[in-house]
Design a protein around this motif. Structure first.
Motif, PDB file in Angstrom:
ATOM      1  N   ILE A  49      59.755  44.132   4.466  1.00  0.00           N
ATOM      2  CA  ILE A  49      61.113  43.583   4.530  1.00  0.00           C
ATOM      3  C   ILE A  49      61.970  44.433   5.459  1.00  0.00           C
ATOM      4  O   ILE A  49      62.735  43.909   6.277  1.00  0.00           O
ATOM      5  CB  ILE A  49      61.729  43.496   3.115  1.00  0.00           C
ATOM      6  N   THR A  50      61.832  45.740   5.364  1.00  0.00           N
ATOM      7  CA  THR A  50      62.582  46.649   6.232  1.00  0.00           C
ATOM      8  C   THR A  50      62.218  46.424   7.696  1.00  0.00           C
ATOM      9  O   THR A  50      63.097  46.350   8.561  1.00  0.00           O
ATOM     10  CB  THR A  50      62.317  48.109   5.832  1.00  0.00           C
ATOM     11  N   ALA A  51      60.924  46.306   7.964  1.00  0.00           N
ATOM     12  CA  ALA A  51      60.473  46.080   9.351  1.00  0.00           C
ATOM     13  C   ALA A  51      60.951  44.725   9.871  1.00  0.00           C
ATOM     14  O   ALA A  51      61.389  44.614  11.016  1.00  0.00           O
ATOM     15  CB  ALA A  51      58.950  46.170   9.429  1.00  0.00           C
ATOM     16  N   LEU A  52      60.871  43.706   9.045  1.00  0.00           N
ATOM     17  CA  LEU A  52      61.338  42.378   9.460  1.00  0.00           C
ATOM     18  C   LEU A  52      62.827  42.401   9.764  1.00  0.00           C
ATOM     19  O   LEU A  52      63.277  41.834  10.771  1.00  0.00           O
ATOM     20  CB  LEU A  52      61.029  41.347   8.373  1.00  0.00           C
ATOM     21  N   SER A  53      63.598  43.058   8.925  1.00  0.00           N
ATOM     22  CA  SER A  53      65.046  43.161   9.158  1.00  0.00           C
ATOM     23  C   SER A  53      65.329  43.941  10.435  1.00  0.00           C
ATOM     24  O   SER A  53      66.209  43.570  11.215  1.00  0.00           O
ATOM     25  CB  SER A  53      65.732  43.842   7.974  1.00  0.00           C
ATOM     26  N   GLY A  54      64.575  45.021  10.645  1.00  0.00           N
ATOM     27  CA  GLY A  54      64.759  45.839  11.839  1.00  0.00           C
ATOM     28  C   GLY A  54      64.445  45.112  13.119  1.00  0.00           C
ATOM     29  O   GLY A  54      65.009  45.413  14.174  1.00  0.00           O
ATOM     30  N   ASN A  58      65.309  38.094  10.081  1.00  0.00           N
ATOM     31  CA  ASN A  58      65.994  38.101   8.794  1.00  0.00           C
ATOM     32  C   ASN A  58      65.575  36.964   7.874  1.00  0.00           C
ATOM     33  O   ASN A  58      65.534  37.145   6.660  1.00  0.00           O
ATOM     34  CB  ASN A  58      67.508  38.096   8.999  1.00  0.00           C
ATOM     35  N   ASP A  59      65.272  35.808   8.428  1.00  0.00           N
ATOM     36  CA  ASP A  59      64.841  34.689   7.578  1.00  0.00           C
ATOM     37  C   ASP A  59      63.525  35.012   6.873  1.00  0.00           C
ATOM     38  O   ASP A  59      63.363  34.734   5.685  1.00  0.00           O
ATOM     39  CB  ASP A  59      64.710  33.399   8.386  1.00  0.00           C
ATOM     40  N   GLU A  60      62.593  35.601   7.613  1.00  0.00           N
ATOM     41  CA  GLU A  60      61.320  35.988   7.002  1.00  0.00           C
ATOM     42  C   GLU A  60      61.537  37.071   5.945  1.00  0.00           C
ATOM     43  O   GLU A  60      60.921  37.047   4.881  1.00  0.00           O
ATOM     44  CB  GLU A  60      60.353  36.502   8.065  1.00  0.00           C
ATOM     45  N   ALA A  61      62.420  38.023   6.255  1.00  0.00           N
ATOM     46  CA  ALA A  61      62.719  39.098   5.305  1.00  0.00           C
ATOM     47  C   ALA A  61      63.329  38.526   4.025  1.00  0.00           C
ATOM     48  O   ALA A  61      62.963  38.932   2.914  1.00  0.00           O
ATOM     49  CB  ALA A  61      63.667  40.112   5.936  1.00  0.00           C
ATOM     50  N   LYS A  62      64.223  37.573   4.168  1.00  0.00           N
ATOM     51  CA  LYS A  62      64.864  36.955   3.000  1.00  0.00           C
ATOM     52  C   LYS A  62      63.852  36.207   2.141  1.00  0.00           C
ATOM     53  O   LYS A  62      63.910  36.262   0.909  1.00  0.00           O
ATOM     54  CB  LYS A  62      65.972  35.999   3.437  1.00  0.00           C
ATOM     55  N   LYS A  63      62.917  35.511   2.771  1.00  0.00           N
ATOM     56  CA  LYS A  63      61.893  34.777   2.026  1.00  0.00           C
ATOM     57  C   LYS A  63      61.002  35.729   1.231  1.00  0.00           C
ATOM     58  O   LYS A  63      60.689  35.477   0.061  1.00  0.00           O
ATOM     59  CB  LYS A  63      61.035  33.942   2.974  1.00  0.00           C
ATOM     60  N   LEU A  64      60.609  36.810   1.871  1.00  0.00           N
ATOM     61  CA  LEU A  64      59.760  37.784   1.195  1.00  0.00           C
ATOM     62  C   LEU A  64      60.521  38.450   0.045  1.00  0.00           C
ATOM     63  O   LEU A  64      59.988  38.623  -1.049  1.00  0.00           O
ATOM     64  CB  LEU A  64      59.268  38.836   2.192  1.00  0.00           C
ATOM     65  N   PHE A  65      61.782  38.774   0.280  1.00  0.00           N
ATOM     66  CA  PHE A  65      62.602  39.360  -0.771  1.00  0.00           C
ATOM     67  C   PHE A  65      62.775  38.391  -1.936  1.00  0.00           C
ATOM     68  O   PHE A  65      62.670  38.779  -3.105  1.00  0.00           O
ATOM     69  CB  PHE A  65      63.970  39.777  -0.224  1.00  0.00           C
ATOM     70  N   ALA A  66      63.034  37.129  -1.618  1.00  0.00           N
ATOM     71  CA  ALA A  66      63.221  36.124  -2.671  1.00  0.00           C
ATOM     72  C   ALA A  66      61.963  35.994  -3.529  1.00  0.00           C
ATOM     73  O   ALA A  66      62.044  35.885  -4.756  1.00  0.00           O
ATOM     74  CB  ALA A  66      63.593  34.778  -2.062  1.00  0.00           C
ATOM     75  N   LEU A  68      59.717  38.328  -4.087  1.00  0.00           N
ATOM     76  CA  LEU A  68      59.636  39.516  -4.935  1.00  0.00           C
ATOM     77  C   LEU A  68      60.627  39.443  -6.089  1.00  0.00           C
ATOM     78  O   LEU A  68      60.312  39.815  -7.221  1.00  0.00           O
ATOM     79  CB  LEU A  68      59.912  40.780  -4.115  1.00  0.00           C
ATOM     80  N   ARG A  69      61.821  38.957  -5.807  1.00  0.00           N
ATOM     81  CA  ARG A  69      62.842  38.860  -6.853  1.00  0.00           C
ATOM     82  C   ARG A  69      62.420  37.890  -7.946  1.00  0.00           C
ATOM     83  O   ARG A  69      62.563  38.162  -9.134  1.00  0.00           O
ATOM     84  CB  ARG A  69      64.177  38.432  -6.253  1.00  0.00           C
ATOM     85  N   ILE A  70      61.861  36.752  -7.553  1.00  0.00           N
ATOM     86  CA  ILE A  70      61.392  35.762  -8.531  1.00  0.00           C
ATOM     87  C   ILE A  70      60.296  36.371  -9.404  1.00  0.00           C
ATOM     88  O   ILE A  70      60.305  36.232 -10.624  1.00  0.00           O
ATOM     89  CB  ILE A  70      60.902  34.481  -7.831  1.00  0.00           C
ATOM     90  N   LEU A  71      59.358  37.065  -8.778  1.00  0.00           N
ATOM     91  CA  LEU A  71      58.284  37.703  -9.531  1.00  0.00           C
ATOM     92  C   LEU A  71      58.848  38.735 -10.499  1.00  0.00           C
ATOM     93  O   LEU A  71      58.451  38.801 -11.661  1.00  0.00           O
ATOM     94  CB  LEU A  71      57.282  38.356  -8.582  1.00  0.00           C
ATOM     95  N   PHE A  72      59.793  39.543 -10.035  1.00  0.00           N
ATOM     96  CA  PHE A  72      60.420  40.549 -10.891  1.00  0.00           C
ATOM     97  C   PHE A  72      61.095  39.893 -12.095  1.00  0.00           C
ATOM     98  O   PHE A  72      60.972  40.371 -13.218  1.00  0.00           O
ATOM     99  CB  PHE A  72      61.441  41.354 -10.075  1.00  0.00           C
ATOM    100  N   GLU A  73      61.800  38.786 -11.867  1.00  0.00           N
ATOM    101  CA  GLU A  73      62.467  38.089 -12.951  1.00  0.00           C
ATOM    102  C   GLU A  73      61.473  37.517 -13.955  1.00  0.00           C
ATOM    103  O   GLU A  73      61.704  37.545 -15.167  1.00  0.00           O
ATOM    104  CB  GLU A  73      63.376  36.995 -12.396  1.00  0.00           C
ATOM    105  N   LEU A  74      60.354  37.006 -13.459  1.00  0.00           N
ATOM    106  CA  LEU A  74      59.321  36.459 -14.349  1.00  0.00           C
ATOM    107  C   LEU A  74      58.693  37.553 -15.202  1.00  0.00           C
ATOM    108  O   LEU A  74      58.443  37.354 -16.398  1.00  0.00           O
ATOM    109  CB  LEU A  74      58.247  35.741 -13.560  1.00  0.00           C
ATOM    110  N   ILE A  75      58.464  38.693 -14.595  1.00  0.00           N
ATOM    111  CA  ILE A  75      57.843  39.800 -15.322  1.00  0.00           C
ATOM    112  C   ILE A  75      58.788  40.338 -16.383  1.00  0.00           C
ATOM    113  O   ILE A  75      58.356  40.720 -17.468  1.00  0.00           O
ATOM    114  CB  ILE A  75      57.435  40.922 -14.335  1.00  0.00           C
ATOM    115  N   ASN A  76      60.074  40.324 -16.115  1.00  0.00           N
ATOM    116  CA  ASN A  76      61.050  40.914 -17.023  1.00  0.00           C
ATOM    117  C   ASN A  76      61.687  39.908 -17.951  1.00  0.00           C
ATOM    118  O   ASN A  76      62.743  40.182 -18.526  1.00  0.00           O
ATOM    119  CB  ASN A  76      62.120  41.661 -16.232  1.00  0.00           C
ATOM    120  N   MET A  77      61.095  38.774 -18.166  1.00  0.00           N
ATOM    121  CA  MET A  77      61.640  37.777 -19.090  1.00  0.00           C
ATOM    122  C   MET A  77      61.355  38.178 -20.509  1.00  0.00           C
ATOM    123  O   MET A  77      60.453  38.755 -20.892  1.00  0.00           O
ATOM    124  CB  MET A  77      61.065  36.395 -18.816  1.00  0.00           C
TER     125      MET A  77
END
Length: 77
Positions: A49-54, A58-66, A68-77
């Motif tokens: 994500i850092t490399a993509l942003s650099g 940014n669109d690819e970075a946002k997709k990858l971040f999204a 990861l965020r969804i996975l994190f939310e699923l794990i922490n339910m």
């Protein structure tokens, strides 16, 4: 395949030098060997994500971040 530690060192060194495209090209084939649910997988994706942003991908970075965020939310339910 190289060890995880060596992969991270190479990727982080590329970031430090501002070689974002090299970092992306280096990590893309490797990242699939580390599931996003693992600590290593999250770390490599964060570097990606850092490399993509650099490199102004940014669109690819946002997709990858999204993803990861969804996975994190699923794990922490």
């Amino acid at each position: 395949m190289e060890s995880y530690k060596l992969i991270v060192e190479k990727a982080e060194f590329a970031l430090i030098k501002g070689e974002y495209n090299y970092c992306i090209e280096y990590l893309y084939p490797i990242i699939e060997h580390y599931p996003p649910s693992s600590k290593e997988g999250v770390n490599l994706r964060t570097i990606m994500i850092t490399a993509l942003s650099g490199s102004n991908k940014n669109d690819e970075a946002k997709k990858l971040f999204a993803a990861l965020r969804i996975l994190f939310e699923l794990i922490n339910m």
